[in-house]
Scaffold this motif. Structure first.
Motif, PDB file in Angstrom:
ATOM      1  N   SER A 253       0.132   9.205  -3.429  1.00 60.01           N
ATOM      2  CA  SER A 253       1.322   8.828  -2.813  1.00 60.01           C
ATOM      3  C   SER A 253       2.654   8.446  -3.945  1.00 60.01           C
ATOM      4  O   SER A 253       2.095   7.637  -4.672  1.00 60.01           O
ATOM      5  N   ALA A 254       3.667   8.857  -3.396  1.00 55.30           N
ATOM      6  CA  ALA A 254       4.836   8.612  -4.659  1.00 55.30           C
ATOM      7  C   ALA A 254       4.862   7.129  -4.678  1.00 55.30           C
ATOM      8  O   ALA A 254       5.237   6.997  -6.071  1.00 55.30           O
ATOM      9  N   HIS A 255       4.961   6.033  -4.165  1.00 53.67           N
ATOM     10  CA  HIS A 255       5.117   4.954  -4.303  1.00 53.67           C
ATOM     11  C   HIS A 255       3.982   4.356  -5.240  1.00 53.67           C
ATOM     12  O   HIS A 255       4.234   3.323  -5.999  1.00 53.67           O
ATOM     13  N   LEU A 256       2.867   4.816  -5.075  1.00 55.95           N
ATOM     14  CA  LEU A 256       1.533   4.266  -5.866  1.00 55.95           C
ATOM     15  C   LEU A 256       1.790   5.009  -7.496  1.00 55.95           C
ATOM     16  O   LEU A 256       0.949   4.242  -8.155  1.00 55.95           O
ATOM     17  N   MET A 257       2.466   6.203  -7.351  1.00 57.72           N
ATOM     18  CA  MET A 257       2.444   6.891  -8.639  1.00 57.72           C
ATOM     19  C   MET A 257       3.028   5.707 -10.101  1.00 57.72           C
ATOM     20  O   MET A 257       2.588   5.556 -10.945  1.00 57.72           O
TER      21      MET A 257
END
Lengths: 204, 204
Positions: A124-128
Motif C-alpha cells: 500500500s502506498a502509505h506503507l511504502m
C-alpha cells in the motif's frame, strides 16, 4: 542524490515526497504538463514537475511509478543507461487477468542498459515510505539482475524504515512479485482499507 | 465423516493421513492402481487406494490434491454433485507462467453442482495439517461461491490447527490464491526448505 520520479499518481507523489524529506533532490516526470494536475502536484509537494525526459535527465536514480501499460512508451527516449531504475509498477490488467510477461522483465528487456530493481509493488502506498505505521512487522521484496544495484536499493528501503526485506535474486522473481497484486486487491476489498500487508514467516 | 482424497502425492497423503488421524474414514483416489505406488501408499498410510471413481463414491467430501493439469480429466465421471470439493490444486505451469483461467474456477465450471472451496494451495504440505509447527502465526486463505460450504471448510481448517483463516469470498479470489505459487517457489529456492509461509498483517 538526484531522483527522477516518473508518475504523479498516489505512488509517485508518496515516494517523491519521502525522498525529498530524506534530503534528496527530486523532479517528477509527467505526461500531463498542461492543465491543473502538474501545478497541483507541484504546489502540494513543492517538487518540480517536468516531462519524463527532463526528469530522467535530472535523475541519477529513476523511479517508475507509472501504470504498467504505459511505462515503456513513457520511458522511451529518456536518459536511463547505467542508472538504477526502481520499478514499483504493476499492470492494471494484472488485478484480474494473467501476466504474459512481467513488467519488470519487459522494462529490463526494453532498456537493457538500465540497472532495474523491482520492489515495493505489492505494498500500500502509505506503507511504502512508512512501514512502521502498520504497528507490526511486514515484508517487502526486491529483485534485479544486478546484485550491487539490489544492495543499493535495499539501503534506500532501510532509510524508508523497512526491516523485513526479502532479496529474491534476479528478475525471474518479477512474476512472483507482480502476481501478488490480485491478493492485495482482494484483501483491500475484504478489509475496506489499505492498512495491511504480508509478512514472510520462517521457522526460527 | 467419509472423505475421498484424489491424489497420492505429498499433498494428498499428508491430508489423507491427517483426516484419518482426526477419525475420518478416508479412501484415496489414484490413477495408478497397478504397480508399486498404490500398495506403497496403502502400506505407509493404512488407507485404501482405489480408483478416482471409487474414492468419489465413498466420499461425502472430496479433496482435490491432483496436479492441476490433470484434475478435470481425473474427476470426470466421479460422483461429485452436491458434495463439498476441497480444491488444494495448482497448475504446475503456474510456477513460472501465466494462468489463463484459475484451476478453482475451471473445476467449478466443469462440475457446476459441486460445492467447491479453494484453500491450502499456497501452503507447504507439512504445514497444511500442522500449522503450529512453524512456531509463529501464519495465514491460510479460502474461497468458494457457497458460503455455507466455506464455513464448513473453515471448521475443518480449525481442526487442522489453523487460526489465521482469511475467507476471501467467491471463486473470483482463485487468481489471488493460485498466483501465490511463484512466490512460494521463489522463497523455497531462497531458503532451501519449506518451513515458511505468509501472514496477513493488519493494523490493529
Amino acid at each position: 542524490m538526484k531522483f527522477g520520479v516518473m508518475g504523479t499518481g498516489q505512488v509517485g507523489t508518496t515516494i517523491g515526497g519521502k525522498l525529498q524529506a530524506l534530503g534528496h533532490d527530486v523532479v517528477f516526470g509527467s505526461r500531463s504538463l498542461e492543465g491543473g494536475k502538474a501545478s497541483r502536484v507541484g504546489a502540494e509537494t513543492g517538487i518540480r514537475v517536468a516531462s519524463h525526459q527532463e526528469a530522467a535527465e535530472h535523475g541519477e536514480w529513476i523511479v517508475n511509478a507509472l501504470p504498467g501499460e504505459h511505462a515503456i512508451a513513457s520511458l522511451t527516449g529518456c536518459a536511463l543507461d547505467g542508472k538504477i531504475l526502481v520499478d514499483i509498477g504493476n499492470y492494471e490488467a494484472a488485478v484480474d487477468g494473467p501476466i504474459a510477461m512481467p513488467l519488470g522483465q519487459a522494462l529490463q528487456a526494453a532498456f537493457p542498459a538500465v540497472r532495474l530493481v523491482k520492489t515495493l509493488n505489492s505494498v500500500s502506498a502509505h506503507l511504502m515510505v512508512d512501514p512502521d505505521s502498520l504497528g507490526a512487522d511486514h515484508s517487502v521484496f526486491l529483485a534485479g539482475n544486478d546484485a550491487a544495484a539490489r544492495a543499493e536499493v535495499e539501503t534506500l528501503l532501510r532509510a524508508f524504515g523497512w526491516r523485513s526485506i526479502l532479496d529474491l535474486g534476479d528478475l525471474e522473481a518479477c512474476r512472483a512479485m507482480e502476481e501478488l497484486v490480485p491478493m492485495w486487491m482482494r484483501l483491500f476489498g475484504k478489509f475496506g482499507d489499505p492498512n495491511f500487508n504480508l509478512l514472510v514467516v520462517r521457522q526460527g
